[in-house]
Design a protein around this motif. Sequence first.
Motif, PDB file in Angstrom:
ATOM      1  N   TYR A 232       0.826  -1.215   0.000  1.00 43.98           N
ATOM      2  CA  TYR A 232       0.000   0.000   0.000  1.00 43.98           C
ATOM      3  C   TYR A 232       0.863   1.270   0.000  1.00 43.98           C
ATOM      4  CZ  TYR A 232      -3.064   3.700   1.564  1.00 43.98           C
ATOM      5  OH  TYR A 232      -3.733   4.897   1.659  1.00 43.98           O
ATOM      6  N   VAL A 233       1.905   1.309   0.821  1.00 41.34           N
ATOM      7  CA  VAL A 233       2.639   2.578   0.984  1.00 41.34           C
ATOM      8  C   VAL A 233       3.627   2.853  -0.139  1.00 41.34           C
ATOM      9  CG1 VAL A 233       2.427   2.580   3.505  1.00 41.34           C
ATOM     10  CG2 VAL A 233       4.476   1.607   2.463  1.00 41.34           C
ATOM     11  N   ARG A 234       3.943   1.874  -0.974  1.00 38.51           N
ATOM     12  CA  ARG A 234       5.019   2.096  -1.950  1.00 38.51           C
ATOM     13  C   ARG A 234       4.710   3.219  -2.933  1.00 38.51           C
ATOM     14  NH1 ARG A 234       4.568  -2.670  -6.414  1.00 38.51           N
ATOM     15  NH2 ARG A 234       2.325  -2.563  -6.600  1.00 38.51           N
ATOM     16  N   ARG A 235       3.426   3.518  -3.141  1.00 36.18           N
ATOM     17  CA  ARG A 235       3.106   4.586  -4.098  1.00 36.18           C
ATOM     18  C   ARG A 235       3.466   5.959  -3.558  1.00 36.18           C
ATOM     19  NH1 ARG A 235      -2.775   6.307  -3.890  1.00 36.18           N
ATOM     20  NH2 ARG A 235      -3.484   5.683  -1.844  1.00 36.18           N
ATOM     21  N   PHE A 236       3.778   6.053  -2.266  1.00 38.59           N
ATOM     22  CA  PHE A 236       4.119   7.359  -1.699  1.00 38.59           C
ATOM     23  C   PHE A 236       5.635   7.584  -1.636  1.00 38.59           C
ATOM     24  CE2 PHE A 236       0.186   5.884   0.422  1.00 38.59           C
ATOM     25  CZ  PHE A 236      -0.685   6.761  -0.197  1.00 38.59           C
ATOM     26  N   TRP A 237       6.415   6.611  -2.124  1.00 40.23           N
ATOM     27  CA  TRP A 237       7.861   6.692  -1.930  1.00 40.23           C
ATOM     28  C   TRP A 237       8.547   7.714  -2.829  1.00 40.23           C
ATOM     29  CZ3 TRP A 237       8.650   0.669  -2.007  1.00 40.23           C
ATOM     30  CH2 TRP A 237       8.305   0.164  -0.755  1.00 40.23           C
ATOM     31  N   ARG A 238       8.203   7.686  -4.100  1.00 44.24           N
ATOM     32  CA  ARG A 238       9.042   8.396  -5.070  1.00 44.24           C
ATOM     33  C   ARG A 238       9.230   9.873  -4.717  1.00 44.24           C
ATOM     34  NH1 ARG A 238       9.323   7.237 -11.334  1.00 44.24           N
ATOM     35  NH2 ARG A 238      10.585   5.601 -10.452  1.00 44.24           N
ATOM     36  N   GLY A 239      10.482  10.244  -4.614  1.00 43.16           N
ATOM     37  CA  GLY A 239      10.817  11.648  -4.368  1.00 43.16           C
ATOM     38  C   GLY A 239      10.652  12.066  -2.919  1.00 43.16           C
ATOM     39  N   GLN A 240      10.056  11.201  -2.094  1.00 47.55           N
ATOM     40  CA  GLN A 240       9.797  11.607  -0.711  1.00 47.55           C
ATOM     41  C   GLN A 240      10.531  10.720   0.277  1.00 47.55           C
ATOM     42  OE1 GLN A 240       6.385  13.306   0.269  1.00 47.55           O
ATOM     43  NE2 GLN A 240       5.142  12.652  -1.445  1.00 47.55           N
ATOM     44  N   ARG A 241      11.180   9.734  -0.229  1.00 46.92           N
ATOM     45  CA  ARG A 241      11.699   8.698   0.642  1.00 46.92           C
ATOM     46  C   ARG A 241      13.217   8.608   0.489  1.00 46.92           C
ATOM     47  NH1 ARG A 241      11.203   7.068   4.430  1.00 46.92           N
ATOM     48  NH2 ARG A 241       9.207   6.077   4.634  1.00 46.92           N
ATOM     49  N   GLY A 242      13.947   8.596   1.589  1.00 42.66           N
ATOM     50  CA  GLY A 242      15.395   8.497   1.536  1.00 42.66           C
ATOM     51  C   GLY A 242      15.846   7.121   1.091  1.00 42.66           C
ATOM     52  N   ALA A 243      17.079   7.048   0.555  1.00 38.78           N
ATOM     53  CA  ALA A 243      17.591   5.767   0.100  1.00 38.78           C
ATOM     54  C   ALA A 243      18.901   5.412   0.788  1.00 38.78           C
ATOM     55  CB  ALA A 243      17.797   5.813  -1.411  1.00 38.78           C
ATOM     56  N   ASP A 244      19.432   6.378   1.536  1.00 43.18           N
ATOM     57  CA  ASP A 244      20.745   6.206   2.129  1.00 43.18           C
ATOM     58  C   ASP A 244      20.609   5.572   3.515  1.00 43.18           C
ATOM     59  OD1 ASP A 244      23.311   6.321   2.801  1.00 43.18           O
ATOM     60  OD2 ASP A 244      23.441   8.487   3.027  1.00 43.18           O
ATOM     61  N   TRP A 383      16.599  11.027   7.588  1.00 45.66           N
ATOM     62  CA  TRP A 383      17.771  11.318   6.780  1.00 45.66           C
ATOM     63  C   TRP A 383      17.370  12.074   5.519  1.00 45.66           C
ATOM     64  CZ3 TRP A 383      21.355   6.448   6.836  1.00 45.66           C
ATOM     65  CH2 TRP A 383      21.660   6.162   8.160  1.00 45.66           C
ATOM     66  N   ALA A 384      16.227  11.736   4.986  1.00 46.20           N
ATOM     67  CA  ALA A 384      15.786  12.399   3.755  1.00 46.20           C
ATOM     68  C   ALA A 384      15.637  13.891   3.987  1.00 46.20           C
ATOM     69  CB  ALA A 384      14.460  11.810   3.296  1.00 46.20           C
ATOM     70  N   LYS A 385      15.267  14.255   5.186  1.00 45.86           N
ATOM     71  CA  LYS A 385      15.102  15.687   5.479  1.00 45.86           C
ATOM     72  C   LYS A 385      16.445  16.399   5.471  1.00 45.86           C
ATOM     73  CE  LYS A 385      11.048  15.911   8.359  1.00 45.86           C
ATOM     74  NZ  LYS A 385      10.696  15.867   9.752  1.00 45.86           N
TER      75      LYS A 385
END
Length: 400
Positions: A232-244, A383-385
């Motif tokens: 369900y939540v994966r659609r909110f990841w792009r551009g908003q979610r850190g990867a590091d 971290w994304a912030k």
Amino acid sequence: MATLATRTRTTAGVVLAVLVAFYAPMTLTYFWNGPSGPNLQDHVFEFLVSPRFAFGLGSGHDVRADGSAPHFATFATTYTTMWLHSTIGTLTLVTGLSQFSERLRRRNMALHRTLGKVFILGCLGVFATASSYLLQTDSRLVFSGPAFEEVLWLLAAGTAGLAILAFVSIRRRDLVAHRELATAAFALICSAGWLRAMWLSVEPVAHMGKEMDNLFGIQFAAAFLITCAMVYVRRFWRGQRGADSPLATGRAVRVAAATGALGVLVLAVVAARTDWYAAHPSWFVAGPWPVILGAALPWALHTSWLGWMAARAGRRGDVAAHAAWRTYLVGGLAGPAVGALGLGFARVVHGMPLQQAWFMVGYLWGVGLVLAYAAHATLTTRWAKRRPVAAPVSAEPVAA
Ligand code: HEM
């Protein structure tokens, strides 16, 4: 035109709403007839499955050979607690479901906030009442026995912990983490309904009775419910979610795989020493099959699927999704080791018969996945912030 992902989401939402509408009246009225029933749920399952299932061996209403009817007797001393538990649980389930309506949220943000607070308080109420029941009740008298008692403790802690984290993240204006953590808390709140779904799907095939159906179902309950949250939540990841994240590195995957392999080895040795056919007074004994079908096989399939999702996101160049699926994969790979620890705790500390302790293994694999999910949600948004992700920012949800 609606995409396949949108159609699938809508269908899943409708199915969930129908299941909640089916289950909520039964759980709300569970204790209206006093502590020993029979109640609406008993009559529904008497009609849908069989009178033997609703009232016979392993149903909770059954009288044992020594004349005792231990399960419902526990509710006589915990009646107020459990009355509150089933009422708060139902309210929390229905309130939580309503929070997923985008339309409702957009139209009335104040209502979303109020219902959100009701949901968080409800999760804490479910935790408090469940803990109170478990503290007052001998683990052998908890329905489905000591293994189920341990699972309920973990579930109670997980539900309260995720709800608190969801609240903290929204106070910090961290919308993505809030959404992920609240979704996970809701997934765990669906556990009670999940068991009823087991009764309806497993019982007609296996005829094991409620207590054994519960034990079978808990093995992949946490894994299934948290996977629904992941999807369900994966659609909110792009551009908003850190990867590091340190949990998404190749090294983390290798360490998890090595730990998991050790866990498999330990479990294989214990399996060879287990008396799988030791008789139990309250439930049908089916040898190793419930553990093979309910834990080993689902773990192997699910972990392969997580690896495939991570690889696919990597090929697409979707760094956010790649990091998330890899972290979940780390949780999945480590599953057998977490399961082996749970089995050891159940056997050595709790003194549980080995045959019952096995039902902890699958559930703890799911706990590993929940921990990976929660770790990813809390670590990467903070971290994304600090350091924005390099992935392209898109307002559109990720379709795959
Ligand atoms: C998610 C965290 C939850 C935890 C940790 C939890 C824990 C417990 C415990 C300890 C019991 C007594 C077990 C026994 O019968 O021996 C129980 C029973 C019950 N719970 Fe929950 N529960 C949770 C969620 C819910 C929710 C959301 C609902 C309602 C929608 C609910 C409804 C009930 C009902 C009706 C019973 C009595 C029936 C039975 O024994 O199966 N619970 N739960």
